[in-house]
Design an enzyme around this catalytic site. Structure first.
Site, PDB file in Angstrom:
ATOM      1  N   THR A 195       0.854  -1.287  -0.002  1.00 27.23           N
ATOM      2  CA  THR A 195       0.118   0.119   0.020  1.00 27.23           C
ATOM      3  C   THR A 195       0.744   1.192   0.046  1.00 27.23           C
ATOM      4  O   THR A 195       0.356   2.308  -0.494  1.00 27.23           O
ATOM      5  CB  THR A 195      -1.102  -0.026   1.244  1.00 27.23           C
ATOM      6  N   VAL A 241      -2.523   5.318   0.222  1.00 25.00           N
ATOM      7  CA  VAL A 241      -3.862   5.178   0.145  1.00 25.00           C
ATOM      8  C   VAL A 241      -4.127   3.750   0.189  1.00 25.00           C
ATOM      9  O   VAL A 241      -4.297   3.150  -0.882  1.00 25.00           O
ATOM     10  CB  VAL A 241      -4.854   5.870  -1.023  1.00 25.00           C
ATOM     11  N   HIS A 242      -4.528   3.183   1.478  1.00 20.32           N
ATOM     12  CA  HIS A 242      -4.395   1.738   1.698  1.00 20.32           C
ATOM     13  C   HIS A 242      -5.529   0.955   1.344  1.00 20.32           C
ATOM     14  O   HIS A 242      -5.390  -0.130   0.716  1.00 20.32           O
ATOM     15  CB  HIS A 242      -4.150   1.415   3.331  1.00 20.32           C
ATOM     16  N   ASP A 243      -6.477   1.091   1.937  1.00 23.74           N
ATOM     17  CA  ASP A 243      -7.891   0.384   1.913  1.00 23.74           C
ATOM     18  C   ASP A 243      -8.371   0.154   0.513  1.00 23.74           C
ATOM     19  O   ASP A 243      -8.934  -0.997   0.413  1.00 23.74           O
ATOM     20  CB  ASP A 243      -8.791   0.831   2.924  1.00 23.74           C
ATOM     21  N   CYS A 245      -6.877  -0.758  -1.765  1.00 18.14           N
ATOM     22  CA  CYS A 245      -6.052  -1.862  -2.507  1.00 18.14           C
ATOM     23  C   CYS A 245      -6.878  -3.355  -2.404  1.00 18.14           C
ATOM     24  O   CYS A 245      -7.163  -3.992  -3.269  1.00 18.14           O
ATOM     25  CB  CYS A 245      -4.826  -1.974  -1.968  1.00 18.14           C
TER      26      CYS A 245
END
Length: 313
Positions: A195, A241-243, A245
């Site tokens: 991420t 921007v993690h989520d 993914c």
């Protein structure tokens, strides 16, 4: 076009919001429910925020269930400094249309998955894994019934973002993460190693801002907030921007590189609480999990932008 059926388990949270906007606007996905959990902010806020975001996306048909208020055995710990006190960055929350669906999130996950064909329902987990752990405790057969469980959590080569070795979602409820990873679920983990390669640059945010829709405006606002906060706290110009993914992989798996592995979570030591021990040295056919080692950051942002653009047209 065959749609992927999906439950989204989340704790919105600014990057959860971007992930929800992607999923709720994607014609490739059949979002069956959103389940909220306490994490970035308390569940009273995350369940409200999830309803706000579905309303902004024009998807009030999707039920939202409230889930666990606290981790399995530990005290709750939030991350409001990275998401805003209410979890929506600069945007002011409001009372959304449509009430919460009745019943706890764990029951909703069980009921939806067990009523559908085996392996047909995927689960995208964007927050602590408490809701899924509670569901597995109540119905162990869920592990074999679920389709892929796409999880944002963990860290290996990148180190942690809440402690030296732990990522926030796993650290917040390491006991739940350990139970899920030991359950037999088909878990694909998108940790910080991947991420951190998906960053909201000025150009990428501007491309989303150019889309004329409420979903795009909200998603871009969340990223602008993250950009400002990350610059102040961490010193990065382009925040990860993690989520999203977890959703992007379900839509376009070619954007990620996965490696078979075995993942375990530290639950005993206070020093390394929530550390994800990712072991690639596993005999062929014996790996229980998959770990994302690389991500095409531009490809993920192109997917978000194009999905929002198609929905707006």
């Amino acid at each position: 076009m065959k749609k992927q059926s999906l439950i989204i388990d989340c704790d919105p949270g600014v990057d959860d919001a971007v992930g929800l906007m992607l999923a709720l606007n994607a014609p490739e996905l059949e979002v069956l429910a959103v389940t909220a959990v306490g994490g970035n902010v308390p569940v009273s806020a995350t369940s409200r925020n999830a309803r706000i975001l579905r309303q902004v996306a024009g998807r009030t048909d999707v039920p939202v269930f409230a889930g666990a208020e606290r981790p399995l055995v530990r005290e709750p710990a939030g991350a409001g400094e990275f998401h805003g006190a209410e979890g929506l960055g600069d945007l002011k929350p409001f009372e959304p249309q449509g009430a919460l669906a009745s019943g706890p999130a764990a029951d909703a996950i069980i009921d939806i998955v067990m009523a559908r064909p085996e392996k047909s329902v995927a689960l995208a987990v964007m927050g602590p894994m408490t809701n899924l752990a509670l569901a597995l405790r109540k119905e162990p057969a869920l592990a074999a019934r679920l389709g892929p469980v796409s999880v944002m959590g963990g860290a290996r080569s990148e180190g942690g973002n809440i402690t030296a070795s732990a990522e926030f979602n796993v650290w917040a409820d390491p006991d739940a993460a350990a139970e899920v990873l030991a359950s037999g679920c088909d878990v694909v983990m998108f940790g910080l190693d991947a991420t951190h390669q998906v960053r909201a640059t000025d150009a990428r945010i501007a491309a989303i801002e150019a889309v004329d829709s409420d979903s795009a405006r909200w998603a871009a606002s969340m990223m602008r907030f993250s950009q400002r906060v990350e610059r102040k706290i961490v010193g990065w110009d382009a925040p990860p921007v993690h989520d999203p993914c977890t959703v992007a992989w379900l839509m376009a798996p070619e954007l990620f590189t996965l490696k078979p592995c075995d993942i375990r979570v530290e639950t005993q030591s206070d020093l390394t609480r929530g550390h994800t021990a990712v072991e690639f040295r596993v005999a062929p056919g014996q790996a229980r999990h998959r770990w994302a080692t690389a991500a095409d950051g531009q490809g993920v942002f192109d997917l978000i932008t194009e999905t929002l653009k198609r929905a707006a047209s």
